[in-house]
Design a protein around this motif. Structure first.
Motif, short mmCIF file in Angstrom:
data_model
loop_
_atom_site.label_atom_id
_atom_site.label_comp_id
_atom_site.label_asym_id
_atom_site.label_seq_id
_atom_site.Cartn_x
_atom_site.Cartn_y
_atom_site.Cartn_z
N ASN A 188 0.95 -1.30 0.12
CA ASN A 188 0.04 -0.11 0.04
C ASN A 188 0.76 1.15 0.01
N ALA A 189 1.91 1.08 -0.25
CA ALA A 189 3.19 2.41 -0.31
C ALA A 189 3.18 2.73 -1.92
N THR A 190 3.02 4.04 -2.22
CA THR A 190 3.05 4.26 -3.55
C THR A 190 4.68 4.19 -4.09
N THR A 191 4.78 4.21 -5.24
CA THR A 191 6.16 4.35 -5.77
C THR A 191 6.94 5.28 -5.16
N THR A 192 6.30 6.40 -5.24
CA THR A 192 7.31 7.67 -4.63
C THR A 192 7.58 7.35 -3.04
N GLN A 193 6.41 7.06 -2.24
CA GLN A 193 6.56 6.47 -0.95
C GLN A 193 7.75 5.30 -0.79
N MET A 194 7.74 4.39 -1.38
CA MET A 194 8.64 3.54 -1.44
C MET A 194 10.06 4.04 -1.66
N LYS A 195 10.34 4.51 -2.69
CA LYS A 195 11.80 5.57 -2.81
C LYS A 195 11.85 6.05 -1.64
N MET A 196 11.01 6.95 -1.07
CA MET A 196 11.36 7.79 0.15
C MET A 196 11.91 7.02 1.22
N PHE A 197 11.18 5.96 1.36
CA PHE A 197 11.36 5.05 2.57
C PHE A 197 12.70 4.43 2.20
N ASN A 204 25.05 1.73 9.50
CA ASN A 204 24.83 0.57 10.52
C ASN A 204 23.26 0.63 10.74
N SER A 205 22.43 0.20 9.56
CA SER A 205 21.07 0.07 9.68
C SER A 205 20.66 -0.79 8.84
N LYS A 206 19.37 -1.73 8.92
CA LYS A 206 19.26 -2.77 8.34
C LYS A 206 17.65 -2.31 8.07
N SER A 207 17.08 -2.88 7.07
CA SER A 207 15.63 -2.61 6.71
C SER A 207 15.00 -3.84 6.03
N ILE A 208 13.77 -4.00 6.68
CA ILE A 208 12.81 -5.23 6.08
C ILE A 208 11.48 -4.64 5.66
N ILE A 209 11.27 -4.99 4.54
CA ILE A 209 9.92 -4.37 3.86
C ILE A 209 8.91 -5.58 3.59
N THR A 210 7.99 -5.61 4.08
CA THR A 210 6.88 -6.93 3.89
C THR A 210 5.57 -6.40 3.38
N VAL A 227 5.18 -3.64 -5.84
CA VAL A 227 5.38 -4.10 -7.41
C VAL A 227 6.45 -3.84 -8.21
N GLN A 228 6.43 -2.45 -8.19
CA GLN A 228 7.56 -1.86 -9.02
C GLN A 228 8.92 -2.25 -8.47
N VAL A 229 9.06 -2.22 -7.03
CA VAL A 229 10.51 -2.31 -6.77
C VAL A 229 11.02 -3.62 -6.96
N GLN A 230 10.49 -4.69 -7.34
CA GLN A 230 11.01 -5.66 -7.71
C GLN A 230 11.96 -5.77 -9.15
N SER A 231 11.52 -4.83 -9.95
CA SER A 231 11.96 -4.84 -11.24
C SER A 231 13.13 -3.75 -11.12
N VAL A 239 20.78 -6.18 -1.44
CA VAL A 239 19.16 -6.27 -1.20
C VAL A 239 18.78 -7.83 -1.67
N GLY A 240 17.92 -8.20 -0.58
CA GLY A 240 17.39 -9.66 -0.99
C GLY A 240 15.97 -9.65 -1.16
N PHE A 241 15.58 -10.61 -1.76
CA PHE A 241 14.05 -10.61 -1.91
C PHE A 241 13.64 -12.24 -1.57
N VAL A 242 12.51 -12.28 -0.63
CA VAL A 242 11.94 -13.76 -0.15
C VAL A 242 10.60 -13.78 -0.50
N TYR A 243 10.23 -14.93 -1.41
CA TYR A 243 8.82 -14.78 -1.63
C TYR A 243 8.03 -16.16 -0.75
N PHE A 244 7.04 -15.77 0.14
CA PHE A 244 6.31 -16.78 0.75
C PHE A 244 5.23 -17.25 -0.19
#
Length: 272
Positions: A188-197, A204-210, A227-231, A239-244
Motif C-alpha cells: 500500500n506504499a506508492t512508488t514515490t513513498q517506497m523510494k522515500m522510505f 549501520n542500519s538494516k531494513s525489512i519491507i513486508t 510491485v515496481q521495486v522488484q523490477s 538487497v534480498g527478496f524472499v517470496y512466501f
C-alpha cells in the motif's frame, strides 16, 4: 536422575542464550525454566540456528523452509523484501529480528512504519484526533512487540524513542542511523513513498519491507511501490527478496484453506 537432566538442560540453554545474545536477563532465565518444567523442547540441536528471540513466554524461531530462508537473507543483506500471503510470519519475524538486534546492541533503535491508506496519508489533523484515527492501522505492530517485550520495558523504550511506530508519511526527511527499520503492508506504499522510505537508511542500519501484492488497497490507477521495486532492485547487491507461499502459512489451519478458496473463486471469475 531426571532432576539432574532437567537442571543440566536449563544450564545448557542459559549458556546458549548468553553466547548468542551477549547477556542473560532475569526474564530469559524465567522463560527457560518455565518451558523446561512444562517439558517443552526449547533448544533442539537441529533448530538452534533457527532461533531468533527468547520472549517472556516462548522462543521465536523460523519454522518453515521459507522462514529459514527469510532469516538467512536478512542476515546477508542490509535490505530485505518479504513478499507473500497473510499468516506466513513476515511481519512477526521481522519484528523479532529487530528486537533481537536491539537486545544484542547491534542497533540502537527500531522504527516500524505502515502506510495508513484508509486514514489518508496527508495526516493533516490535530495530534489527539490523529492518534485516535491512526492507532488501528498500527495496532498489529504493537501486538507483535507486546509478545516479545515485557510491558514496562516496551513502554520505556517507546517513551525514550528507542522504539517508534509511525505512519509511513512521517518517515519523510529523516535519516536513520544505527537502526532497524521495518515497513509493513508495503503493497500500500506508492512508488514515490517506497523510494522515500528506502532512502531513509543511514550507516549501520538494516531494513525489512513486508507485503502481500494480492491485497493492494491503493486507488486502481496508483501503482504499488512494492510491485515496481522488484523490477528496479532485483539485481542490486545488498538487497534480498524472499517470496512466501500458501504452504508457509503458520496461523490457524483454516487460513490456508481460506486463501485457497479465494484464489479458486478469483480464477473462476477471471475465466467468465
Amino acid at each position: 536422575m531426571e532432576e539432574v537432566e532437567s537442571v543440566e538442560k536449563v544450564f545448557k540453554e542459559m549458556i546458549y542464550v548468553l553466547n548468542t545474545s551477549g547477556k542473560l536477563s532475569e526474564n530469559d532465565v524465567r522463560t527457560i525454566i518455565n518451558l523446561t518444567s512444562q517439558g517443552k523442547e526449547v533448544i533442539n540441536e537441529k533448530e538452534i540456528d533457527n532461533i531468533i528471540l527468547y520472549t517472556k513466554k516462548d522462543v521465536i524461531k523460523a519454522k518453515t523452509p521459507t522462514q529459514i530462508e527469510y532469516v538467512n537473507i536478512v542476515q546477508k543483506n542490509d535490505i530485505c523484501f518479504a513478499i507473500g500471503p497473510a499468516g506466513t510470519g513476515k511481519t512477526y519475524l521481522a519484528v523479532a529480528l529487530a528486537v533481537a538486534s536491539l537486545k544484542k546492541g547491534i542497533v540502537q533503535r527500531i522504527v516500524l512504519a505502515r502506510p495508513a491508506v484508509e486514514a489518508g496519508e496527508s495526516l493533516g489533523f490535530l495530534p489527539g484526533d490523529f492518534k485516535e484515527k491512526i492507532d488501528p492501522y498500527l495496532r498489529p505492530l504493537y501486538d507483535a512487540l507486546q509478545d516479545m517485550l515485557p510491558a514496562d520495558q516496551l513502554s520505556n523504550y517507546m517513551l525514550k524513542g528507542i522504539i517508534e511506530i509511525v505512519p509511513l508519511a512521517y518517515m519523510r526527511g529523516r535519516t536513520l542511523n544505527n537502526a532497524y527499520v521495518i515497513l509493513d503492508e508495503a503493497q500500500n506504499a506508492t512508488t514515490t513513498q517506497m523510494k522515500m522510505f528506502l532512502t531513509r537508511l543511514g550507516p549501520n542500519s538494516k531494513s525489512i519491507i513486508t507485503g502481500d501484492i494480492t491485497q493492494i488497497d491503493l486507488p486502481s490507477k496508483t501503482q504499488s511501490g512494492l510491485v515496481q521495486v522488484q523490477s528496479i532492485l532485483g539485481t542490486v547487491e545488498g538487497v534480498g527478496f524472499v517470496y512466501f507461499k500458501k504452504s508457509d502459512v503458520v496461523r490457524h489451519k483454516l487460513v490456508k484453506d481460506i486463501i485457497d478458496a479465494y484464489e479458486k473463486f478469483n480464477n473462476g471469475e477471471e475465466k467468465h
